[in-house]
Scaffold this motif. Structure first.
Motif, PDB file in Angstrom:
ATOM      1  N   MET A   1       0.838  -1.215   0.000  1.00  0.00           N
ATOM      2  CA  MET A   1       0.000   0.000   0.000  1.00  0.00           C
ATOM      3  C   MET A   1       0.865   1.255   0.000  1.00  0.00           C
ATOM      4  SD  MET A   1      -2.959  -0.847   2.715  1.00  0.00           S
ATOM      5  CE  MET A   1      -3.551  -2.503   3.004  1.00  0.00           C
ATOM      6  N   LYS A   3       0.845   3.475  -2.459  1.00  0.00           N
ATOM      7  CA  LYS A   3       0.309   4.418  -3.434  1.00  0.00           C
ATOM      8  C   LYS A   3      -0.941   5.042  -2.845  1.00  0.00           C
ATOM      9  CE  LYS A   3       1.835   3.586  -7.990  1.00  0.00           C
ATOM     10  NZ  LYS A   3       1.544   4.234  -9.265  1.00  0.00           N
ATOM     11  N   ILE A   4      -1.127   6.316  -3.123  1.00  0.00           N
ATOM     12  CA  ILE A   4      -2.339   6.965  -2.650  1.00  0.00           C
ATOM     13  C   ILE A   4      -3.377   6.870  -3.758  1.00  0.00           C
ATOM     14  CG2 ILE A   4      -3.316   9.170  -1.940  1.00  0.00           C
ATOM     15  CD1 ILE A   4      -0.659   9.850  -0.678  1.00  0.00           C
ATOM     16  N   PRO A   5      -4.531   6.256  -3.494  1.00  0.00           N
ATOM     17  CA  PRO A   5      -5.506   6.073  -4.568  1.00  0.00           C
ATOM     18  C   PRO A   5      -6.154   7.386  -5.001  1.00  0.00           C
ATOM     19  CG  PRO A   5      -6.392   5.265  -2.496  1.00  0.00           C
ATOM     20  CD  PRO A   5      -4.974   5.654  -2.230  1.00  0.00           C
ATOM     21  N   LEU A   7      -9.502   8.775  -6.768  1.00  0.00           N
ATOM     22  CA  LEU A   7     -10.853   8.346  -7.119  1.00  0.00           C
ATOM     23  C   LEU A   7     -11.473   9.315  -8.110  1.00  0.00           C
ATOM     24  CD1 LEU A   7     -12.172   7.486  -3.551  1.00  0.00           C
ATOM     25  CD2 LEU A   7     -10.949   6.024  -5.152  1.00  0.00           C
ATOM     26  N   THR A  16      -7.508  11.318  -0.964  1.00  0.00           N
ATOM     27  CA  THR A  16      -7.530  11.453   0.492  1.00  0.00           C
ATOM     28  C   THR A  16      -6.147  11.115   1.021  1.00  0.00           C
ATOM     29  OG1 THR A  16      -9.737  10.530   0.355  1.00  0.00           O
ATOM     30  CG2 THR A  16      -8.833  10.835   2.535  1.00  0.00           C
ATOM     31  N   GLN A  18      -3.863  10.127   3.916  1.00  0.00           N
ATOM     32  CA  GLN A  18      -4.016   9.537   5.254  1.00  0.00           C
ATOM     33  C   GLN A  18      -2.684   9.155   5.858  1.00  0.00           C
ATOM     34  OE1 GLN A  18      -6.683   6.211   5.062  1.00  0.00           O
ATOM     35  NE2 GLN A  18      -8.150   7.328   3.828  1.00  0.00           N
ATOM     36  N   VAL A  19      -1.630   9.228   5.063  1.00  0.00           N
ATOM     37  CA  VAL A  19      -0.329   8.794   5.571  1.00  0.00           C
ATOM     38  C   VAL A  19       0.665   9.941   5.429  1.00  0.00           C
ATOM     39  CG1 VAL A  19      -0.664   6.349   5.094  1.00  0.00           C
ATOM     40  CG2 VAL A  19       0.175   7.843   3.292  1.00  0.00           C
ATOM     41  N   ALA A  51      -7.322  13.913   7.569  1.00  0.00           N
ATOM     42  CA  ALA A  51      -6.624  12.971   8.452  1.00  0.00           C
ATOM     43  C   ALA A  51      -5.206  13.436   8.757  1.00  0.00           C
ATOM     44  CB  ALA A  51      -6.584  11.590   7.815  1.00  0.00           C
TER      45      ALA A  51
ATOM     46  N   ILE B   4      -9.151   6.744  10.089  1.00  0.00           N
ATOM     47  CA  ILE B   4      -9.470   6.755   8.667  1.00  0.00           C
ATOM     48  C   ILE B   4     -10.575   7.784   8.452  1.00  0.00           C
ATOM     49  CG2 ILE B   4     -10.376   5.381   6.779  1.00  0.00           C
ATOM     50  CD1 ILE B   4      -9.046   2.963   7.990  1.00  0.00           C
ATOM     51  N   THR B  16     -11.926   5.719   2.242  1.00  0.00           N
ATOM     52  CA  THR B  16     -10.856   5.127   1.447  1.00  0.00           C
ATOM     53  C   THR B  16      -9.890   4.434   2.373  1.00  0.00           C
ATOM     54  OG1 THR B  16     -11.053   7.089   0.071  1.00  0.00           O
ATOM     55  CG2 THR B  16      -9.253   5.623  -0.418  1.00  0.00           C
ATOM     56  N   ILE B  17      -9.731   3.152   2.209  1.00  0.00           N
ATOM     57  CA  ILE B  17      -8.806   2.416   3.076  1.00  0.00           C
ATOM     58  C   ILE B  17      -7.444   2.349   2.399  1.00  0.00           C
ATOM     59  CG2 ILE B  17      -8.322   0.209   4.178  1.00  0.00           C
ATOM     60  CD1 ILE B  17     -11.305  -0.131   4.548  1.00  0.00           C
ATOM     61  N   GLN B  18      -6.447   2.938   3.053  1.00  0.00           N
ATOM     62  CA  GLN B  18      -5.103   3.018   2.453  1.00  0.00           C
ATOM     63  C   GLN B  18      -4.052   2.356   3.314  1.00  0.00           C
ATOM     64  OE1 GLN B  18      -4.135   7.093   1.628  1.00  0.00           O
ATOM     65  NE2 GLN B  18      -6.098   7.493   0.679  1.00  0.00           N
ATOM     66  N   VAL B  19      -4.441   2.005   4.524  1.00  0.00           N
ATOM     67  CA  VAL B  19      -3.446   1.433   5.432  1.00  0.00           C
ATOM     68  C   VAL B  19      -3.920   0.066   5.887  1.00  0.00           C
ATOM     69  CG1 VAL B  19      -2.541   3.637   6.264  1.00  0.00           C
ATOM     70  CG2 VAL B  19      -4.566   2.661   7.330  1.00  0.00           C
ATOM     71  N   ASP B  20      -3.003  -0.711   6.424  1.00  0.00           N
ATOM     72  CA  ASP B  20      -3.387  -2.007   6.946  1.00  0.00           C
ATOM     73  C   ASP B  20      -4.326  -1.829   8.127  1.00  0.00           C
ATOM     74  OD1 ASP B  20      -2.042  -3.847   5.272  1.00  0.00           O
ATOM     75  OD2 ASP B  20      -0.146  -3.172   6.135  1.00  0.00           O
ATOM     76  N   ASP B  48     -13.831   2.323  -0.385  1.00  0.00           N
ATOM     77  CA  ASP B  48     -12.892   2.129  -1.491  1.00  0.00           C
ATOM     78  C   ASP B  48     -11.679   1.350  -1.004  1.00  0.00           C
ATOM     79  OD1 ASP B  48     -11.683   2.910  -4.192  1.00  0.00           O
ATOM     80  OD2 ASP B  48     -10.210   3.662  -2.769  1.00  0.00           O
ATOM     81  N   SER B  50      -9.242   0.287  -3.263  1.00  0.00           N
ATOM     82  CA  SER B  50      -8.359   0.179  -4.428  1.00  0.00           C
ATOM     83  C   SER B  50      -6.881   0.206  -4.041  1.00  0.00           C
ATOM     84  CB  SER B  50      -8.673   1.285  -5.437  1.00  0.00           C
ATOM     85  OG  SER B  50      -8.508   2.550  -4.850  1.00  0.00           O
ATOM     86  N   ALA B  51      -6.579   0.718  -2.845  1.00  0.00           N
ATOM     87  CA  ALA B  51      -5.169   0.746  -2.416  1.00  0.00           C
ATOM     88  C   ALA B  51      -4.795  -0.488  -1.617  1.00  0.00           C
ATOM     89  CB  ALA B  51      -4.907   1.995  -1.589  1.00  0.00           C
ATOM     90  N   VAL B  52      -5.767  -1.365  -1.425  1.00  0.00           N
ATOM     91  CA  VAL B  52      -5.525  -2.547  -0.599  1.00  0.00           C
ATOM     92  C   VAL B  52      -5.070  -3.694  -1.495  1.00  0.00           C
ATOM     93  CG1 VAL B  52      -6.610  -4.244   0.912  1.00  0.00           C
ATOM     94  CG2 VAL B  52      -7.232  -1.836   1.099  1.00  0.00           C
ATOM     95  N   SER B  53      -3.901  -4.235  -1.199  1.00  0.00           N
ATOM     96  CA  SER B  53      -3.396  -5.301  -2.066  1.00  0.00           C
ATOM     97  C   SER B  53      -3.576  -6.687  -1.450  1.00  0.00           C
ATOM     98  CB  SER B  53      -1.927  -5.066  -2.401  1.00  0.00           C
ATOM     99  OG  SER B  53      -1.221  -4.722  -1.245  1.00  0.00           O
TER     100      SER B  53
END
Lengths: 134, 134
Positions: A1, A3-5, A7, A16, A18-19, A51, B4, B16-20, B48, B50-53
């Motif tokens: 993860m 990459k920042i998605p 949309l 967004t 978040q990190v 965030a 989040i 949007t979920i970007q982190v574990d 969303d 899309s950033a979750v692998s």
């Protein structure tokens, strides 16, 4: 993860954050965003930083860069969701986010973009009722 | 940045979920989301990923939980942006995300929600042209 998605929301793109934006991530966000604007023909970019609790000069510069880059591709950038504490820190640091539009939240950011872009953006969003008004 | 953000987009909420999603973060997302649905009266939630692998059984259960929780508050949950590799893994793991709607991307997810919720949701989104049609 790492990459920042980005949309796609009608004629706009939404990011967004978040990190923590470290060097490589910030650069890849810039590249991805510009490519996406080019590919989709988006007229507006919304960057949500609700965030984000700390904005330093690096992040300020990244936001400024993104705004300038999208502008040459004919898209406006609006930064939304800034926390009050972040706004205070920014000004105390002497960073005024020149050239970056801001709005309280995503909805107001979208409204701002729609005002800036005129009725065209609306038409693209509501595909159905925009056949031939003129 | 251990929360989040939940964005309000018209009658819907977008996450949007970007982190574990570790334990505490997942629980706080559930709580925040349910509170937000309650506070805003939203009829739909878009998640969303899309950033979750990697989606494991924990994440599958969290998504299922969120869908069930929002349903009792009369809101539908749609998971959007799943990567092909994630879909493959899910099925190979025997996780079928029961009770969770899915869509290819945010736009299609919104369209799905609007179909499910009927014209009411549309009316709320386009404030202006929904005065007294009846």
């Amino acid at each position: 993860m790492d990459k920042i998605p980005i949309l796609r929301m009608g004629p706009f793109l939404l990011v967004t954050i978040q990190v923590d934006l470290y060097d490589r991530l910030a650069l890849s966000l810039e590249t991805d965003l510009i490519n996406m604007v080019h590919k989709t023909g988006s007229r507006g970019v919304l960057i949500d930083i609700s965030a984000v609790s700390i904005v330093d000069s690096f992040m300020g510069r990244i936001l400024g860069n993104i705004a300038s880059m999208t502008r040459v591709l004919d898209a406006e950038t609006v930064v939304v969701g800034m926390q009050p504490a972040v706004a205070i820190t920014l000004i105390e640091l002497g960073l005024s986010l020149n050239g970056v539009h801001t709005a309280l939240n995503v909805e107001r950011g979208m409204a701002l973009l729609q005002t800036k872009l005129g009725p065209d953006a609306d038409d693209e969003m509501a595909d159905d009722d925009a056949d031939d008004t003129e």
